[in-house]
Design an enzyme around this catalytic site. Structure first.
Site, PDB file in Angstrom:
ATOM      1  N   SER A  64      -2.711   1.382  -4.178  1.00  0.00           N
ATOM      2  CA  SER A  64      -3.423   3.126  -4.073  1.00  0.00           C
ATOM      3  C   SER A  64      -3.180   3.294  -2.677  1.00  0.00           C
ATOM      4  O   SER A  64      -3.378   3.348  -1.698  1.00  0.00           O
ATOM      5  CB  SER A  64      -4.604   3.345  -4.381  1.00  0.00           C
ATOM      6  OG  SER A  64      -5.546   1.746  -3.835  1.00  0.00           O
ATOM      7  N   GLY A  65      -3.180   5.384  -2.903  1.00  0.00           N
ATOM      8  CA  GLY A  65      -3.213   5.303  -1.145  1.00  0.00           C
ATOM      9  C   GLY A  65      -4.047   6.931  -1.470  1.00  0.00           C
ATOM     10  O   GLY A  65      -4.985   6.754  -2.652  1.00  0.00           O
ATOM     11  N   ALA A  66      -4.748   7.654  -0.474  1.00  0.00           N
ATOM     12  CA  ALA A  66      -5.244   8.641  -0.880  1.00  0.00           C
ATOM     13  C   ALA A  66      -5.233   9.109  -1.731  1.00  0.00           C
ATOM     14  O   ALA A  66      -6.181   9.569  -2.351  1.00  0.00           O
ATOM     15  CB  ALA A  66      -5.287   9.214   0.704  1.00  0.00           C
ATOM     16  N   PHE A  67      -3.878  10.010  -2.273  1.00  0.00           N
ATOM     17  CA  PHE A  67      -4.418  10.984  -3.823  1.00  0.00           C
ATOM     18  C   PHE A  67      -3.108  10.286  -4.867  1.00  0.00           C
ATOM     19  O   PHE A  67      -2.810  11.217  -5.577  1.00  0.00           O
ATOM     20  CB  PHE A  67      -3.548  11.858  -3.348  1.00  0.00           C
ATOM     21  CG  PHE A  67      -4.552  13.086  -2.105  1.00  0.00           C
ATOM     22  CD1 PHE A  67      -5.400  12.691  -1.982  1.00  0.00           C
ATOM     23  CD2 PHE A  67      -3.506  12.457  -1.325  1.00  0.00           C
ATOM     24  CE1 PHE A  67      -6.059  13.219  -0.796  1.00  0.00           C
ATOM     25  CE2 PHE A  67      -4.253  13.200  -0.238  1.00  0.00           C
ATOM     26  CZ  PHE A  67      -5.348  13.550   0.617  1.00  0.00           C
ATOM     27  N   SER A  68      -3.129   9.212  -4.770  1.00  0.00           N
ATOM     28  CA  SER A  68      -2.101   8.445  -6.204  1.00  0.00           C
ATOM     29  C   SER A  68      -2.363   6.961  -6.243  1.00  0.00           C
ATOM     30  O   SER A  68      -3.121   6.045  -5.482  1.00  0.00           O
ATOM     31  CB  SER A  68      -0.440   8.203  -4.584  1.00  0.00           C
ATOM     32  OG  SER A  68      -0.955   7.700  -4.127  1.00  0.00           O
ATOM     33  N   LYS A 127       4.532   5.497  -8.923  1.00  0.00           N
ATOM     34  CA  LYS A 127       3.487   6.283  -8.303  1.00  0.00           C
ATOM     35  C   LYS A 127       2.925   7.727  -9.030  1.00  0.00           C
ATOM     36  O   LYS A 127       3.587   8.379  -9.124  1.00  0.00           O
ATOM     37  CB  LYS A 127       4.125   6.781  -6.447  1.00  0.00           C
ATOM     38  CG  LYS A 127       3.430   7.118  -5.834  1.00  0.00           C
ATOM     39  CD  LYS A 127       3.733   7.513  -4.098  1.00  0.00           C
ATOM     40  CE  LYS A 127       2.819   8.067  -3.965  1.00  0.00           C
ATOM     41  NZ  LYS A 127       3.114   8.108  -2.130  1.00  0.00           N
ATOM     42  N   ASP A 175       6.125   8.125  10.679  1.00  0.00           N
ATOM     43  CA  ASP A 175       4.949   7.295  10.614  1.00  0.00           C
ATOM     44  C   ASP A 175       5.944   5.994  10.172  1.00  0.00           C
ATOM     45  O   ASP A 175       5.242   5.384   9.556  1.00  0.00           O
ATOM     46  CB  ASP A 175       4.438   7.869   9.247  1.00  0.00           C
ATOM     47  CG  ASP A 175       3.040   7.524   8.949  1.00  0.00           C
ATOM     48  OD1 ASP A 175       2.249   6.836   9.856  1.00  0.00           O
ATOM     49  OD2 ASP A 175       2.643   7.399   7.781  1.00  0.00           O
TER      50      ASP A 175
HETATM   51  N1  LIG Z   1       7.883   0.924  -3.914  1.00  0.00           N
HETATM   52  C1  LIG Z   1       6.737   0.120  -4.368  1.00  0.00           C
HETATM   53  N2  LIG Z   1       7.277  -1.234  -3.995  1.00  0.00           N
HETATM   54  C2  LIG Z   1       5.334  -1.567  -4.381  1.00  0.00           C
HETATM   55  N3  LIG Z   1       3.984  -1.005  -3.612  1.00  0.00           N
HETATM   56  C3  LIG Z   1       3.968   0.017  -3.301  1.00  0.00           C
HETATM   57  C4  LIG Z   1       5.421   0.579  -3.422  1.00  0.00           C
HETATM   58  N4  LIG Z   1       4.904   1.890  -3.299  1.00  0.00           N
HETATM   59  C5  LIG Z   1       4.189   2.137  -2.884  1.00  0.00           C
HETATM   60  N5  LIG Z   1       2.953   0.858  -3.186  1.00  0.00           N
HETATM   61  C6  LIG Z   1       1.811   0.188  -2.327  1.00  0.00           C
HETATM   62  O1  LIG Z   1       0.974   1.425  -2.901  1.00  0.00           O
HETATM   63  C7  LIG Z   1       0.076   1.193  -2.310  1.00  0.00           C
HETATM   64  C8  LIG Z   1       0.890   3.308  -1.623  1.00  0.00           C
HETATM   65  O2  LIG Z   1       0.856   4.023  -1.791  1.00  0.00           O
HETATM   66  P1  LIG Z   1       1.182   5.553  -1.524  1.00  0.00           P
HETATM   67  O3  LIG Z   1       3.166   5.393  -1.226  1.00  0.00           O
HETATM   68  O4  LIG Z   1       1.134   5.823  -3.043  1.00  0.00           O
HETATM   69  O5  LIG Z   1       0.493   5.647  -0.635  1.00  0.00           O
HETATM   70  P2  LIG Z   1       0.710   5.868   1.199  1.00  0.00           P
HETATM   71  O6  LIG Z   1       1.481   6.680   1.555  1.00  0.00           O
HETATM   72  O7  LIG Z   1       1.091   4.296   1.881  1.00  0.00           O
HETATM   73  O8  LIG Z   1      -0.958   6.147   1.021  1.00  0.00           O
HETATM   74  P3  LIG Z   1      -1.772   7.872   1.524  1.00  0.00           P
HETATM   75  O9  LIG Z   1      -1.719   8.676   0.828  1.00  0.00           O
HETATM   76  O10 LIG Z   1      -2.949   6.806   2.196  1.00  0.00           O
HETATM   77  O11 LIG Z   1      -0.821   7.470   3.103  1.00  0.00           O
HETATM   78  C9  LIG Z   1       1.495   0.948  -0.434  1.00  0.00           C
HETATM   79  O12 LIG Z   1       0.513   1.029   0.117  1.00  0.00           O
HETATM   80  C10 LIG Z   1       2.108   0.011  -1.382  1.00  0.00           C
HETATM   81  O13 LIG Z   1       0.968  -1.240  -1.023  1.00  0.00           O
END
Ligand SMILES: Nc1ncnc2c1ncn2[C@@H]1O[C@H](COP(=O)(O)OP(=O)(O)OP(=O)(O)O)[C@@H](O)[C@H]1O
Length: 370
Positions: free
Chosen positions: A35-39, A72, A173
């Site tokens: 999970s990310g900040a908004f996802s 996502k 980043d």
């Molecule tokens: N293609 C993928 N395959 C497997 N895991 C993924 C993939 N994309 C994202 N993730 C997992 O989901 C997490 C969140 O991803 P996401 O891109 O939404 O957030 P982020 O951009 O890293 O976080 P933030 O929004 O806080 O910067 C990642 O840290 C990773 O562990």
């Protein structure tokens, strides 16, 4: 009582998302993989029907011999307007621009409604590089990866970044958490939320992006910066983290970070001189003094004996490893430029036989991990 109603709401939301994915040809599983900040990111399966309509998805999944993807889901209600109007579209356009590179997470398609955006991504199921470094360090009882493994992964990362730069995209980043690994051991660069398209090669940027520990000194000093050179700094930090199991400079305050940076990285005993040399070449305070991707690719630490890249670069052994005639820190132009001590590489790539980075890396394919 409250948590009960929250749970019911979450369940209803999840059912809606399952339905929306189904309408678009994907079976959403309940396995949340991040999970990310908004996802939130879920494991999902592409249906045969969907594959029929998306040739990119079909050819990729056929090669992988499975139908799994990562979806996502970005909640538009939770995300600030700036995120949905600026960063998310940037992430999508950067992923589209860096299409078809083995070491960049592939975006297969997107769909959205007023409440949510869905990004269907290539699955990288083995976590991120930071987790990998920590797991290997624990197993070995010694911090960091073996240099051989670090080299194999760093090659893939440099190849991915070269592909982005060739496409006019700077990542801004680059950090271990944004580098994922798939189940074959391939490295997959992700998280292009801060990426920028630099149409003009020398145009300067001014926005502070990324994490302080990976941020180039010129950005910490609030100067205008060249995005490609800032990415090179982050590559140096990542390589240090790979081989040492820790970040070279760790401080929250930018001015304290700058103080540490000026003192230079401290290496663990036993690290090869070639690796130290490459890290120092990337972690140069002055952006112009940093090794470029061509020099990184031709650096002696990057080239195991049987590597074929030298021929792809069109360089003779002399061009590739010329004896440095200038003292470290000095060039003909008088600029404070890094010159490798233990295995120097020609700077600037002015050879008439110079080929593009994309060509240079195209001959190289990382071997899957055993
Ligand atoms: N293609 C993928 N395959 C497997 N895991 C993924 C993939 N994309 C994202 N993730 C997992 O989901 C997490 C969140 O991803 P996401 O891109 O939404 O957030 P982020 O951009 O890293 O976080 P933030 O929004 O806080 O910067 C990642 O840290 C990773 O562990």
């Amino acid at each position: 009582m409250r948590s009960n109603s929250r749970r019911k709401l979450d369940e209803r939301l999840f059912v809606e998302q399952v339905q929306e994915c189904m309408n678009n040809g994907y079976l959403l599983s309940s396995k949340k993989i991040g999970s990310g900040a908004f996802s939130k990111v879920y494991l999902a399966y592409a249906t045969r029907e969907r594959m029929k309509h998306n040739p990119k998805l079909a050819s990729d999944l056929r090669a992988k011999r499975h139908s799994m993807v990562a979806i996502k889901i970005v909640s538009m209600a939770e995300a600030p307007v700036e995120y949905s109007r600026k960063f998310l579209p940037r992430e999508i356009s950067s992923l589209n621009a860096t299409y078809k590179h083995l070491n960049i997470v592939q975006l297969y398609e997107t769909y959205q409604n007023s409440q949510r955006s869905y990004l269907v991504l290539e699955l990288a199921a083995r976590g991120d590089l930071l987790e990998h470094i920590n797991a290997v360090s624990d197993l070995r009882g010694c911090p960091g990866l073996e240099e051989e493994e670090a080299r194999r992964l760093f090659w893939q990362l440099v190849s991915a970044v070269a592909h982005c730069h060739d496409a006019g995209i700077v990542h801004r980043d680059l950090k271990c958490e944004n580098i994922l690994l798939d189940d074959q051991g391939f490295l997959k660069l992700t998280d292009f939320g801060f990426a920028n398209c630099v149409g003009l090669k020398n145009s300067l940027l001014s926005t502070f992006c990324g994490s302080v520990a990976y941020t180039a000194p010129e950005i910490l000093m609030s100067k205008k910066y060249n995005g490609e050179q800032a990415d090179l700094w982050s590559l140096g930090i990542i390589l240090h983290a790979m081989v040492s199991g820790k970040l070279p400079f760790k401080e929250h305050q930018p001015h304290r970070m700058l103080h540490l940076i000026r003192r230079g990285p401290v290496f663990k005993p036993g690290l090869s001189s070639g690796c130290r040399d490459l890290i120092r070449g990337l972690l140069q305070l002055h952006p112009c003094a940093r090794l470029g991707l061509q020099q990184v690719a031709a650096h002696c630490w990057m080239l195991p004996a049987d590597h074929t890249l030298s021929s792809a670069l069109g360089a003779t052994p002399e061009q590739e490893h010329p004896q440095s005639a200038t003292a470290p820190g000095h060039t003909e132009s008088g600029r404070d430029t890094y010159t490798s001590k233990s295995c120097s590489t020609s700077r600037g790539g002015t050879s008439p036989r110079r080929v593009s980075l994309a060509q240079a890396f195209s001959t190289w394919r990382p071997a899957p991990e055993e």
